[in-house]
Design a protein around this motif. Structure first.
Motif, mmCIF file in Angstrom:
data_model
loop_
_atom_site.group_PDB
_atom_site.id
_atom_site.type_symbol
_atom_site.label_atom_id
_atom_site.label_comp_id
_atom_site.label_asym_id
_atom_site.label_seq_id
_atom_site.Cartn_x
_atom_site.Cartn_y
_atom_site.Cartn_z
ATOM 1 N N TYR A 104 4.900 -7.045 -7.569
ATOM 2 C CA TYR A 104 4.927 -7.301 -6.128
ATOM 3 C C TYR A 104 4.266 -8.651 -5.849
ATOM 4 N N PHE A 106 1.382 -10.047 -3.408
ATOM 5 C CA PHE A 106 0.264 -9.518 -2.630
ATOM 6 C C PHE A 106 -0.281 -10.604 -1.705
ATOM 7 N N SER A 108 -3.476 -11.085 0.630
ATOM 8 C CA SER A 108 -4.780 -10.472 0.896
ATOM 9 C C SER A 108 -5.121 -10.503 2.381
ATOM 10 N N HIS A 118 1.194 -9.406 -8.270
ATOM 11 C CA HIS A 118 0.481 -8.132 -8.427
ATOM 12 C C HIS A 118 1.346 -7.115 -9.151
ATOM 13 N N LYS A 122 -2.176 -0.152 -5.862
ATOM 14 C CA LYS A 122 -2.336 -0.981 -4.665
ATOM 15 C C LYS A 122 -3.618 -0.588 -3.929
ATOM 16 N N ARG A 127 -1.193 -6.842 2.235
ATOM 17 C CA ARG A 127 0.192 -6.419 2.265
ATOM 18 C C ARG A 127 0.848 -6.672 0.913
ATOM 19 N N TYR A 128 1.753 -5.765 0.554
ATOM 20 C CA TYR A 128 2.470 -5.870 -0.719
ATOM 21 C C TYR A 128 3.960 -6.010 -0.408
#
Length: 605
Positions: A104, A106, A108, A118, A122, A127-128
């Motif tokens: 993914y 990421f 922050s 990432h 999680k 947010r991913y």
């Protein structure tokens, strides 16, 4: 009926009819197979009937014990089955080898947010975005983002210990929040733009950048306006490459292709209207596994316990599709659809995925290591003195004996040698006489080779049994072709893949190779390629016949005059009904030419 030491009759008498999972074990306690059932007694009992294929017979003959776990619903059984398959990896189940978690991007959640690659759990706040098909897709997207939006991508330890800007600031890939060279408000705008882009809302980002560019121009901030202009242009280029027309949902496209004893799954990802790329899988499958079985196993192993899209498009409707839809919908907390009958854009994407699956499998089959193993096995199976370097296979295709086409495909030690493929339009034979068609094709092919226009093969495969093999041998004998090993490939009594009979010239009894034999897989691949090439040629010839009319055979009728006649009379039928005088009124058609056209349709009177 397979001979087994396991007393299945006594076991079935005590077995419940409720849903659940069963595990078949051998005498060492190893799990042979894990399956689920709506009715355990009925499903397990089906393994001890007479109508079993060879794979199931082989498995049943090894059973020493069966363990069952009863569940409340078939959906619960599906989830448990998936977990047990992943834990035990039974040899008779379809196994998805690549079970890594997907990567993914990421973002922050902090004052100066960080974009990062990432993979894994999680836990961090933020947010991913994803999942992406592979690490390469994530890195490519991060590079694009770095060029478009100067949001930091450095590690926190690096970021917190800076006293001056790094190189990324110098090349305009970061605004240096580490040393306070950008305000939180300006940085937040870049973060918002990056977030919208990752959500597939590049159009909103472009609109916002256009507005900012106009404002900068009004303030005579031309350098800043130029930066916005470049961002807009870059975004449009990326949008053209990644955008999927008219689509804003999340969906996956899955295509399965099987050939030569191997199977390939192509998975394409579309997220918020953006094509994130694709991933290829080569699952380990037991013999005679159908594509529906493979797709069903893939969906369960790939999606249960993971994030799922809103829709999954598949090339083959999976087994237990309703159960899969229910389980995955409950897992996602929303309705999920599994569809195979699609139209429009979805049909085009599915076709693209199917083409990619075929190409990936062809590449895998033609890989050097795979070919070496298959050729070694073929040498042993056929009792050849040395490794074959060149192989040819012929096949015939026609419709009711009409427009017969023969194909010749060539394989060497690297796989298909398509530059040496040849087709032969067969003429002058009794319609439907495949022996005569094969005779003509072989004569034409090997007459040229004997005249120095090509190379002789080490092995010549003929699609057929003893009759076709004898006819081929006679042609080679008449042409004084020597040193070619002749093999007839017959489909066998059941005509199923894996049951082929190999007839060697000069030997009465056929050879039947095991269904998992690499040599047989190579022969199947060569035979199937010859079949495909012949059918393609026949269809092309039939299409040319369909598109050819009497007008094309008349001297003086070119494309322009032909078009005028067809438009004037509404087609060939109208032309055939027209008189000479009527046709002569058409621009460019003289009385003499009109007479020729009339005679072509009606004959001379």
């Amino acid at each position: 009926m397979p001979l087994v030491s396991f007393d299945h009759k006594a076991f079935l008498k005590t077995l419940t009819t409720r849903p659940g999972v069963y595990r078949m074990l051998d005498n060492s306690g190893e799990v042979l197979y894990v399956g689920k059932a709506r009715d355990l007694r009925k499903r397990v009992g089906s393994y001890f009937t007479r109508s079993l294929n060879r794979r199931i017979q082989s498995m049943v003959s090894k059973i020493d014990a069966i363990e069952v776990t009863v569940t409340h619903t078939e959906a619960e059984a599906l989830i448990l089955e998936n977990n047990l398959i992943k834990r035990h990896k039974p040899r008779y189940n379809v196994l998805l080898r690549d079970d890594k978690s997907y990567p993914y991007i990421f973002l922050s959640d902090e004052a100066f947010s960080r974009l990062a690659f990432h993979r894994g759990s999680k836990k961090a706040k933020g947010r991913y975005f994803g999942p992406y098909p592979n690490a390469g897709s994530v890195r490519e997207t991060l590079q694009i983002l770095q060029k478009l939006f100067p949001v930091r991508q450095c590690e926190d330890s690096f970021y917190r210990n800076r006293s001056r800007p790094c190189l990324q600031y110098q090349i305009k890939r970061c605004t240096a929040p580490c040393v306070d060279l950008v305000t939180p408000e300006a940085y937040a705008k870049d973060v918002d733009d990056a977030m919208l882009f990752l959500e597939g809302k590049a159009g909103q980002v472009i609109d916002s950048l256009v507005s900012r560019m106009e404002q900068a121009s009004e303030k005579l901030e031309f350098e800043q306006a130029a930066r916005y202009r470049d961002q807009i242009a870059a975004l449009r280029r990326i949008q053209e490459r990644q955008y999927v027309s008219g689509e804003h949902d999340d969906l996956d496209i899955i295509a399965c292709n099987s050939a030569g004893g191997m199977n390939c799954i192509q998975l394409f990802y579309v997220r918020s209207g953006r094509n994130l790329g694709n991933k290829v899988f080569f699952p380990r499958t037991p013999e005679e596994s159908s594509e529906a079985t493979i797709v069903s196993a893939f969906l369960a192993q790939h999606y249960i316990g993971k994030l799922v899209p809103q829709e999954i498009i598949v090339s083959t409707r999976p087994e237990d599709d309703e159960v899969l839809e229910n389980v995955l919908s409950e897992q996602a907390g929303r309705q999920l659809r599994i569809r195979s009958n699609v139209r429009g854009d979805r049909a085009r994407w599915l076709k693209m995925a199917m083409q990619n699956a075929k190409l990936a499998l062809d590449s895998r089959l033609a890989s050097k290591s795979g070919m070496e193993q298959r050729l070694d096995n073929l040498q042993t199976a056929l009792g050849l003195e040395e490794l074959p370097g060149r192989m040819e296979c012929f096949d015939i295709s026609h419709t009711g004996g009409e427009l017969t086409v023969a194909s010749c495909v060539v394989f060497d030690r690297n796989g298909p040698l398509k530059s040496d493929y040849r087709r032969f339009n067969i003429e002058g034979i009794t319609p439907g006489d495949d022996y005569a068609a094969m005779d003509q094709a072989l004569n034409r092919r090997y007459t040229r080779i004997m005249n120095g226009e090509g190379k002789l093969p080490d092995i010549l495969f003929i699609d057929g049994g003893k009759g076709q093999l004898s006819a081929a041998a006679q042609v080679l004998d008449e042409l004084a072709v020597t040193g070619v090993f002749l093999v007839g490939v017959a489909k066998g009594v059941s005509r199923k893949p894996g049951m082929e009979q190999l007839f060697l010239f000069g030997s009465d009894a056929p050879i039947i190779l095991p269904a998992d034999s690499p040599a047989l897989h190579l022969i199947q691949q060569i035979r199937d390629e010859a079949h495909r090439f012949a059918i393609t040629g026949h269809r092309q010839r039939r299409e040319r016949r369909r598109n050819t009319s009497l007008l094309d055979e008349i001297p003086g009728i070119g494309p322009i005059r032909r078009q005028r006649l067809l438009k004037q009379f509404g087609g060939l039928q109208g032309i055939s009904r027209a008189g000479v005088e009527e046709m002569a009124k058409v621009e460019g058609i003289s009385l003499q030419l009109a007479t020729q056209i009339y005679e072509a349709f009606h004959g001379e009177e």
